[in-house]
Design a protein around this motif. Structure first.
Motif, PDB file in Angstrom:
ATOM      1  N   LEU A  45       0.917  -0.757   0.077  1.00 60.50           N
ATOM      2  CA  LEU A  45      -0.085   0.269  -0.010  1.00 60.50           C
ATOM      3  C   LEU A  45       0.860   1.220   0.006  1.00 60.50           C
ATOM      4  CD1 LEU A  45      -2.713  -1.168   2.280  1.00 60.50           C
ATOM      5  CD2 LEU A  45      -2.882  -0.772  -0.425  1.00 60.50           C
ATOM      6  N   LEU A  46       2.092   1.546   0.530  1.00 60.52           N
ATOM      7  CA  LEU A  46       3.160   2.462   0.361  1.00 60.52           C
ATOM      8  C   LEU A  46       3.573   2.676  -0.660  1.00 60.52           C
ATOM      9  CD1 LEU A  46       3.931   1.992   4.433  1.00 60.52           C
ATOM     10  CD2 LEU A  46       2.843   4.081   3.256  1.00 60.52           C
ATOM     11  N   MET A  47       3.649   1.235  -1.711  1.00 62.53           N
ATOM     12  CA  MET A  47       4.192   1.793  -2.875  1.00 62.53           C
ATOM     13  C   MET A  47       3.271   1.851  -3.936  1.00 62.53           C
ATOM     14  SD  MET A  47       7.567   0.832  -2.277  1.00 62.53           S
ATOM     15  CE  MET A  47       8.253   0.303  -3.932  1.00 62.53           C
ATOM     16  N   ILE A  48       2.506   2.473  -3.765  1.00 54.90           N
ATOM     17  CA  ILE A  48       1.553   2.905  -4.502  1.00 54.90           C
ATOM     18  C   ILE A  48       1.744   4.227  -4.803  1.00 54.90           C
ATOM     19  CG2 ILE A  48      -0.340   3.442  -4.840  1.00 54.90           C
ATOM     20  CD1 ILE A  48      -2.030   0.450  -3.886  1.00 54.90           C
ATOM     21  N   PRO A  49       1.515   5.435  -3.953  1.00 50.08           N
ATOM     22  CA  PRO A  49       2.162   6.180  -4.665  1.00 50.08           C
ATOM     23  C   PRO A  49       3.261   6.655  -5.705  1.00 50.08           C
ATOM     24  CG  PRO A  49       1.810   6.391  -2.322  1.00 50.08           C
ATOM     25  CD  PRO A  49       1.249   4.872  -2.681  1.00 50.08           C
ATOM     26  N   VAL A  50       4.156   5.774  -4.509  1.00 46.29           N
ATOM     27  CA  VAL A  50       5.733   5.440  -5.180  1.00 46.29           C
ATOM     28  C   VAL A  50       5.862   4.748  -6.849  1.00 46.29           C
ATOM     29  CG1 VAL A  50       7.938   4.431  -4.868  1.00 46.29           C
ATOM     30  CG2 VAL A  50       6.686   5.836  -2.864  1.00 46.29           C
ATOM     31  N   LEU A  51       4.807   4.408  -6.820  1.00 42.04           N
ATOM     32  CA  LEU A  51       5.047   3.192  -8.260  1.00 42.04           C
ATOM     33  C   LEU A  51       4.507   4.468  -8.675  1.00 42.04           C
ATOM     34  CD1 LEU A  51       4.770  -0.304  -7.523  1.00 42.04           C
ATOM     35  CD2 LEU A  51       7.018   0.573  -8.096  1.00 42.04           C
ATOM     36  N   ARG A  52       3.093   5.400  -8.926  1.00 46.21           N
ATOM     37  CA  ARG A  52       2.626   6.046  -9.784  1.00 46.21           C
ATOM     38  C   ARG A  52       3.694   7.700 -10.145  1.00 46.21           C
ATOM     39  NH1 ARG A  52      -3.452   6.421  -7.238  1.00 46.21           N
ATOM     40  NH2 ARG A  52      -4.474   4.892  -7.815  1.00 46.21           N
ATOM     41  N   GLN A  53       4.761   7.731  -8.758  1.00 46.06           N
ATOM     42  CA  GLN A  53       5.048   8.597  -9.399  1.00 46.06           C
ATOM     43  C   GLN A  53       6.438   7.946 -10.298  1.00 46.06           C
ATOM     44  OE1 GLN A  53       4.971  12.193  -8.701  1.00 46.06           O
ATOM     45  NE2 GLN A  53       6.613  12.863  -9.393  1.00 46.06           N
ATOM     46  N   LEU A  54       6.546   7.474 -10.227  1.00 47.80           N
ATOM     47  CA  LEU A  54       7.747   7.459 -11.138  1.00 47.80           C
ATOM     48  C   LEU A  54       7.430   6.919 -12.300  1.00 47.80           C
ATOM     49  CD1 LEU A  54      10.499   5.560 -10.943  1.00 47.80           C
ATOM     50  CD2 LEU A  54       9.607   3.387 -10.478  1.00 47.80           C
ATOM     51  N   ARG A  55       6.033   5.913 -12.767  1.00 50.42           N
ATOM     52  CA  ARG A  55       5.503   5.886 -13.924  1.00 50.42           C
ATOM     53  C   ARG A  55       5.370   6.918 -14.539  1.00 50.42           C
ATOM     54  NH1 ARG A  55       0.250   3.555 -13.637  1.00 50.42           N
ATOM     55  NH2 ARG A  55      -0.457   6.096 -13.813  1.00 50.42           N
ATOM     56  N   LYS A  56       4.795   7.982 -13.944  1.00 51.61           N
ATOM     57  CA  LYS A  56       4.345   9.640 -14.801  1.00 51.61           C
ATOM     58  C   LYS A  56       6.084   9.659 -15.089  1.00 51.61           C
ATOM     59  CE  LYS A  56       0.634  10.582 -11.705  1.00 51.61           C
ATOM     60  NZ  LYS A  56      -0.170  11.387 -11.020  1.00 51.61           N
ATOM     61  N   GLU A  57       6.864  10.028 -14.079  1.00 45.62           N
ATOM     62  CA  GLU A  57       8.674  10.296 -14.253  1.00 45.62           C
ATOM     63  C   GLU A  57       8.508   9.798 -15.847  1.00 45.62           C
ATOM     64  OE1 GLU A  57      10.772  10.233 -11.217  1.00 45.62           O
ATOM     65  OE2 GLU A  57       9.780  12.239 -10.034  1.00 45.62           O
ATOM     66  N   VAL A  58       9.029   8.410 -15.562  1.00 47.30           N
ATOM     67  CA  VAL A  58       9.150   7.580 -16.388  1.00 47.30           C
ATOM     68  C   VAL A  58       8.360   7.660 -18.286  1.00 47.30           C
ATOM     69  CG1 VAL A  58       9.837   5.546 -17.759  1.00 47.30           C
ATOM     70  CG2 VAL A  58      10.310   5.926 -15.612  1.00 47.30           C
ATOM     71  N   GLU A  59       7.489   7.847 -17.880  1.00 51.28           N
ATOM     72  CA  GLU A  59       6.461   8.422 -19.339  1.00 51.28           C
ATOM     73  C   GLU A  59       6.948  10.004 -19.718  1.00 51.28           C
ATOM     74  OE1 GLU A  59       2.721   8.480 -17.936  1.00 51.28           O
ATOM     75  OE2 GLU A  59       2.312   5.873 -18.812  1.00 51.28           O
ATOM     76  N   LYS A  60       6.824  10.825 -18.886  1.00 50.98           N
ATOM     77  CA  LYS A  60       7.554  11.557 -19.224  1.00 50.98           C
ATOM     78  C   LYS A  60       8.364  11.796 -20.243  1.00 50.98           C
ATOM     79  CE  LYS A  60       8.974  15.482 -16.485  1.00 50.98           C
ATOM     80  NZ  LYS A  60       9.246  16.744 -15.310  1.00 50.98           N
ATOM     81  N   THR A  61       9.843  11.303 -18.985  1.00 52.18           N
ATOM     82  CA  THR A  61      11.200  10.838 -19.745  1.00 52.18           C
ATOM     83  C   THR A  61      11.096  10.471 -21.194  1.00 52.18           C
ATOM     84  OG1 THR A  61      12.239  11.366 -17.692  1.00 52.18           O
ATOM     85  CG2 THR A  61      13.542  10.168 -19.763  1.00 52.18           C
ATOM     86  N   ALA A  62      10.181   9.545 -20.984  1.00 52.74           N
ATOM     87  CA  ALA A  62      10.437   8.323 -23.018  1.00 52.74           C
ATOM     88  C   ALA A  62      10.251   9.511 -23.343  1.00 52.74           C
ATOM     89  CB  ALA A  62       9.624   7.092 -22.527  1.00 52.74           C
TER      90      ALA A  62
END
Length: 95
Positions: A45-62
């Protein structure tokens, strides 16, 4: 296997020791398992916001790195498909 010389333990004592060890192992496993499950749930449950933020950053970088511009893109549609698409669009505009 050959038994080494010396005093051996009675079989009932060995079996009792193994039985006690098995009971202790099962009791410890049964008491630790719920705690491990709860810890893994909280961690997930604690990893959900972290993974969302990481996905947004990866998509933006990609998007900034790997995406070719419109001019760099090459149309690889087969010729017969392109001709049929142009014919269909021409017929739609005509009617």
């Amino acid at each position: 296997m050959k038994q080494l010389p010396g005093k051996t333990r009675p079989k009932w004592l060995v079996a009792a020791g193994q039985g006690i060890a098995a009971v202790v192992f099962v009791a410890m496993t049964a008491s630790i398992l719920p705690m491990l499950l709860i810890m893994s749930l909280v961690t997930a449950l604690l990893m959900i916001p972290v993974l969302r933020q990481l996905r947004k950053e990866v998509e933006k970088t990609a998007l900034t790195i790997n995406t070719p511009t419109r001019e760099e893109m090459i149309d690889i549609t087969p010729l017969h498909n392109r001709l049929s698409q142009k014919l269909r669009s021409f017929l739609r505009r005509r009617t």
